[in-house]
Each structure stands twice: as structure tokens, then as C-alpha cells.
Design a protein around this motif. Structure first.
Motif, PDB file in Angstrom:
ATOM      1  N   GLN A  46       5.400  -4.960   5.416  1.00 30.51           N
ATOM      2  CA  GLN A  46       5.335  -3.770   6.270  1.00 30.51           C
ATOM      3  C   GLN A  46       5.016  -2.525   5.457  1.00 30.51           C
ATOM      4  OE1 GLN A  46       9.159  -3.871   8.185  1.00 30.51           O
ATOM      5  NE2 GLN A  46       8.411  -5.113   9.895  1.00 30.51           N
ATOM      6  N   GLU A  55       1.380  -2.503   4.619  1.00 26.44           N
ATOM      7  CA  GLU A  55       0.592  -2.118   5.796  1.00 26.44           C
ATOM      8  C   GLU A  55       0.655  -0.610   6.022  1.00 26.44           C
ATOM      9  OE1 GLU A  55       2.222  -4.495   8.931  1.00 26.44           O
ATOM     10  OE2 GLU A  55       1.174  -6.312   8.273  1.00 26.44           O
ATOM     11  N   GLN A  56       1.820  -0.014   5.805  1.00 25.99           N
ATOM     12  CA  GLN A  56       1.957   1.437   5.955  1.00 25.99           C
ATOM     13  C   GLN A  56       1.110   2.173   4.919  1.00 25.99           C
ATOM     14  OE1 GLN A  56       6.161   2.085   5.582  1.00 25.99           O
ATOM     15  NE2 GLN A  56       6.536   1.883   7.789  1.00 25.99           N
TER      16      GLN A  56
END
Length: 138
Positions: A78, A81-82
């Protein structure tokens, strides 16, 4: 065939005596392992070793690097992805240069050569883009 007591080999698994017949070949392998372990312990004692004598097989790394839990893997994914989304929000040139530098592993000089510009321009562009990314994550 020789009889061996599995409780002597695996005291944490076998709490009572458990005898089995093994071939001479297996018995010799067990004896060789016991001799190697005794030799290792003698070396440790003799040389007052405070470090591992077998540093090439990765045992230390296996102990130091704990396996990642699914939660940690998910959090890292995550976060990546950020970061990728934040990079893509930058101006196109900065995003391409940061992507080339940190995702593709290109040097500043290689990026400048591909784009046909001075390396200082690429370096400054990447620096400004990284400053904007820091602001994004605060």
C-alpha cells in the motif's frame, strides 16, 4: 542393522524411549553429524570464539531477518502504491525523471543523456520533485 533411540536424537519430540532399526549407512551419517558438532564446539571453546565459525551459509541472516507477516507485506504494498500515485501527480518531466532514477535505477547522467539535457537540470528537477513528495506525505 543398528538400533537407535529417537529420544536421544529428538528429546523435544520423543519423551519416552523409541527404538528403531537403521542401516549402517544411516548410522554412519548420524555419527558424522555428531562428530562435526563436537568439533565445532571444541573450536568454539578452544578459540574462545564469540562469533560464528560458519559465516558463509547464511544462518546469521536467517536468524536476524525475521519472515515478513502478511500484514507487513500488505502495508509495504500500500505504501508503494501511495508513493507511485504521488510521483504520478508531479509534473510529467519530474515524474519521468524520478521514475527513471529510483524505479529503473538509472543515474542522473544516463537520464540527462537520454533526454539530451545538462545533468544539473535533471538533478535539480529530481530534487524539486522529491521536496514536493515530502510535502505530500506530511
Amino acid at each position: 542393522m543398528k538400533k537407535i533411540n529417537l529420544r536421544e536424537l529428538y528429546p523435544d519430540v520423543y519423551t519416552t524411549d523409541f527404538f528403531i532399526d537403521v542401516t549402517e549407512e544411516v548410522m554412519e551419517t548420524i555419527r558424522a553429524a555428531e562428530r562435526a558438532e563436537a568439533a565445532y564446539e571444541r573450536k568454539m571453546y578452544r578459540y574462545k570464539a564469540q562469533y560464528s565459525l560458519d559465516c558463509e551459509n547464511g544462518i546469521e541472516n536467517a536468524v536476524l531477518l525475521k519472515p515478513q507477516t502478511p500484514e507487513i507485506v500488505l502495508e509495504e504494498k500500500q505504501f508503494q502504491e501511495q508513493v507511485y500515485a504521488a510521483v504520478m501527480k508531479l509534473p510529467e518531466k519530474q515524474a519521468k525523471r524520478i521514475y527513471a532514477r529510483y524505479y529503473l535505477g538509472m543515474t542522473v547522467n544516463e537520464i540527462a543523456e537520454v533526454e539530451g539535457v545538462d545533468p544539473s537540470r535533471v538533478r535539480d528537477s529530481i530534487r524539486r520533485g522529491l521536496k514536493q513528495l515530502v510535502k505530500y506525505f506530511r
